[in-house]
Design a protein around this motif. Sequence first.
Motif, PDB file in Angstrom:
ATOM      1  N   ASP A   1       0.823  -1.215   0.000  1.00  0.00           N
ATOM      2  CA  ASP A   1       0.000   0.000   0.000  1.00  0.00           C
ATOM      3  C   ASP A   1       0.856   1.264   0.000  1.00  0.00           C
ATOM      4  N   HIS A   2       2.186   1.107   0.117  1.00  0.00           N
ATOM      5  CA  HIS A   2       3.087   2.258   0.089  1.00  0.00           C
ATOM      6  C   HIS A   2       4.312   1.921  -0.757  1.00  0.00           C
ATOM      7  N   LEU A   3       4.874   2.921  -1.378  1.00  0.00           N
ATOM      8  CA  LEU A   3       6.061   2.748  -2.205  1.00  0.00           C
ATOM      9  C   LEU A   3       7.241   2.247  -1.378  1.00  0.00           C
ATOM     10  N   PHE A   4       7.943   1.258  -1.859  1.00  0.00           N
ATOM     11  CA  PHE A   4       9.191   0.724  -1.311  1.00  0.00           C
ATOM     12  C   PHE A   4       9.025  -0.223  -0.109  1.00  0.00           C
ATOM     13  N   VAL A   5       7.869  -0.256   0.575  1.00  0.00           N
ATOM     14  CA  VAL A   5       7.791  -1.076   1.797  1.00  0.00           C
ATOM     15  C   VAL A   5       7.931  -2.566   1.502  1.00  0.00           C
ATOM     16  N   LYS A   6       7.390  -3.013   0.377  1.00  0.00           N
ATOM     17  CA  LYS A   6       7.507  -4.432   0.026  1.00  0.00           C
ATOM     18  C   LYS A   6       8.939  -4.778  -0.358  1.00  0.00           C
ATOM     19  N   SER A   7       9.552  -3.928  -1.182  1.00  0.00           N
ATOM     20  CA  SER A   7      10.933  -4.180  -1.614  1.00  0.00           C
ATOM     21  C   SER A   7      11.906  -4.052  -0.453  1.00  0.00           C
ATOM     22  N   ALA A   8      11.607  -3.157   0.506  1.00  0.00           N
ATOM     23  CA  ALA A   8      12.494  -2.987   1.655  1.00  0.00           C
ATOM     24  C   ALA A   8      12.526  -4.228   2.534  1.00  0.00           C
ATOM     25  N   ALA A   9      11.442  -5.004   2.514  1.00  0.00           N
ATOM     26  CA  ALA A   9      11.367  -6.222   3.344  1.00  0.00           C
ATOM     27  C   ALA A   9      12.138  -7.389   2.749  1.00  0.00           C
ATOM     28  N   LEU A  10      12.366  -7.372   1.443  1.00  0.00           N
ATOM     29  CA  LEU A  10      12.934  -8.550   0.760  1.00  0.00           C
ATOM     30  C   LEU A  10      14.282  -9.014   1.308  1.00  0.00           C
ATOM     31  N   PRO A  11      15.246  -8.115   1.578  1.00  0.00           N
ATOM     32  CA  PRO A  11      16.531  -8.610   2.116  1.00  0.00           C
ATOM     33  C   PRO A  11      16.366  -9.323   3.463  1.00  0.00           C
ATOM     34  N   PHE A  12      15.465  -8.804   4.307  1.00  0.00           N
ATOM     35  CA  PHE A  12      15.218  -9.443   5.609  1.00  0.00           C
ATOM     36  C   PHE A  12      14.543 -10.801   5.427  1.00  0.00           C
ATOM     37  N   LEU A  13      13.539 -10.839   4.552  1.00  0.00           N
ATOM     38  CA  LEU A  13      12.810 -12.089   4.320  1.00  0.00           C
ATOM     39  C   LEU A  13      13.713 -13.148   3.704  1.00  0.00           C
ATOM     40  N   LYS A  14      14.538 -12.728   2.768  1.00  0.00           N
ATOM     41  CA  LYS A  14      15.449 -13.676   2.110  1.00  0.00           C
ATOM     42  C   LYS A  14      16.400 -14.316   3.117  1.00  0.00           C
ATOM     43  N   LYS A  15      16.894 -13.500   4.049  1.00  0.00           N
ATOM     44  CA  LYS A  15      17.866 -14.014   5.013  1.00  0.00           C
ATOM     45  C   LYS A  15      17.231 -14.969   6.018  1.00  0.00           C
ATOM     46  N   ILE A  16      16.025 -14.627   6.518  1.00  0.00           N
ATOM     47  CA  ILE A  16      15.414 -15.524   7.505  1.00  0.00           C
ATOM     48  C   ILE A  16      14.953 -16.826   6.841  1.00  0.00           C
ATOM     49  N   ILE A  17      14.535 -16.747   5.572  1.00  0.00           N
ATOM     50  CA  ILE A  17      14.171 -17.970   4.843  1.00  0.00           C
ATOM     51  C   ILE A  17      15.397 -18.875   4.719  1.00  0.00           C
ATOM     52  N   LYS A  18      16.521 -18.276   4.393  1.00  0.00           N
ATOM     53  CA  LYS A  18      17.774 -19.031   4.252  1.00  0.00           C
ATOM     54  C   LYS A  18      18.153 -19.745   5.545  1.00  0.00           C
ATOM     55  N   HIS A  19      17.752 -19.158   6.682  1.00  0.00           N
ATOM     56  CA  HIS A  19      18.094 -19.743   7.981  1.00  0.00           C
ATOM     57  C   HIS A  19      16.931 -20.534   8.603  1.00  0.00           C
ATOM     58  N   GLY A  20      15.945 -20.891   7.774  1.00  0.00           N
ATOM     59  CA  GLY A  20      14.938 -21.847   8.219  1.00  0.00           C
ATOM     60  C   GLY A  20      13.568 -21.284   8.534  1.00  0.00           C
ATOM     61  N   ALA A  21      13.353 -19.981   8.395  1.00  0.00           N
ATOM     62  CA  ALA A  21      12.037 -19.411   8.680  1.00  0.00           C
ATOM     63  C   ALA A  21      11.050 -19.737   7.562  1.00  0.00           C
ATOM     64  N   SER A  22       9.771 -19.746   7.912  1.00  0.00           N
ATOM     65  CA  SER A  22       8.712 -19.920   6.923  1.00  0.00           C
ATOM     66  C   SER A  22       8.040 -18.567   6.702  1.00  0.00           C
ATOM     67  N   VAL A  23       8.049 -18.085   5.470  1.00  0.00           N
ATOM     68  CA  VAL A  23       7.476 -16.783   5.133  1.00  0.00           C
ATOM     69  C   VAL A  23       6.326 -16.979   4.156  1.00  0.00           C
ATOM     70  N   TYR A  24       5.204 -16.303   4.414  1.00  0.00           N
ATOM     71  CA  TYR A  24       4.015 -16.436   3.573  1.00  0.00           C
ATOM     72  C   TYR A  24       3.567 -15.071   3.066  1.00  0.00           C
ATOM     73  N   TYR A  25       3.109 -15.066   1.810  1.00  0.00           N
ATOM     74  CA  TYR A  25       2.501 -13.882   1.203  1.00  0.00           C
ATOM     75  C   TYR A  25       0.978 -14.055   1.231  1.00  0.00           C
ATOM     76  N   TYR A  26       0.285 -13.120   1.852  1.00  0.00           N
ATOM     77  CA  TYR A  26      -1.184 -13.118   1.854  1.00  0.00           C
ATOM     78  C   TYR A  26      -1.641 -12.600   0.494  1.00  0.00           C
TER      79      TYR A  26
END
Length: 393
Positions: A280-305
Amino acid sequence: MLIWITAIILLIILFIWIDFRLGKKYFNKKAPVFSYETNVSDMKLMTEGKQFFDLFFKDLMRAEKTIHICFFIVGNDAISQEFFRILQTKSQSGVQVSLLMDWLGVLKVKRKYLQRLKLSGVKVKKANKPKFPFLFYQLNRRNHRKIAIIDQQISYLGGFNVGKEYLGADQKLGHWKDYHIRLSQPNLARVMEEIFSYDWKEKGPAPTSNNKCATENNSALAITEAGQLEINMIDWINQANDSIIIGSPYFIPTKRVFLSLMAALGRGVKLTVLVPEKADHLFVKSAALPFLKKIIKHGASVYYYNHGFYHTKVIFIDHTWCDIGTANFDQRSFLYNQEVNLIVTNQKLIEPVNKAFSNDLADSYQLTEKAIQQMPVSTKIASIISRLFHRLL
């Protein structure tokens, strides 16, 4: 000429940097620390806009003495005008009505609507108007609390603001999912009144802090601003032994919060994150990607609604502890915004929240590291750009 333009730009950047640094130091030092522990016995969860507005408007119409409301955003549409009409009607009937709205969040509201409110006797105020000193810092300091107190008996808090998008009537965002709670306990309403009064006056006294550890207490209100929530969040994450579940429209943690999450993953804690596919705001989704990528790499489960837009603010720790309120999982909420969250350990009260979250997961799909790598180049460029100002997201 170019030298002068460059010099002016550098001076502006220097001014903003000094303003922000000094403003942060000032407000962090000024911010009171308060929380309120209590025993919650009745909590109604609302997850749909129509459900929220129907019940909220009915409670407003039943008010006999006082209505005190704070919203971050109020729109300029049919549901917003209906909200205003109810407040006008109650004020004209003799009910004391006060409406506090964030200065930035109500820019769309036409002046004539606010004038009508005031002429009917409604007290209207805009919170956190930027002013010198610390102008730039205050532009980023928002009153993000969304609370209401009716007759000092019923109180509301959560993610819903007032506008057509919260009814799912925004074509871009579609169906809107949010969590808001209704509490019908005078002791909680009294504390919420203190929070409202504190925000209205924009200075002390701060709400009562009891900080009791009585065994009968199953809940606590965490009232935060100016960096307190970051400290709370780290403490909550560090307590996890089995699992951490986070539902938020944004996932842009501070470095300290992110390190705590990584440490939790390192000690075997299962981490699940649910965020919206839409932004709903510019850049907020893209700003999350580096964090999401790293936690996924270390075993987290991430879901997109992907059943509309996901605006929920909820955290579960070890399936026995739930935080629900106004704060997003982002740096703005952690470091700058005025927020209020309710922490609940009563399993009977947590059960409907847990069920709602399970339904949200069913309307989502799992994000993988490979899917992030295959995202469009434009998304990756936006992710890089967002790092320059992620502290303001």
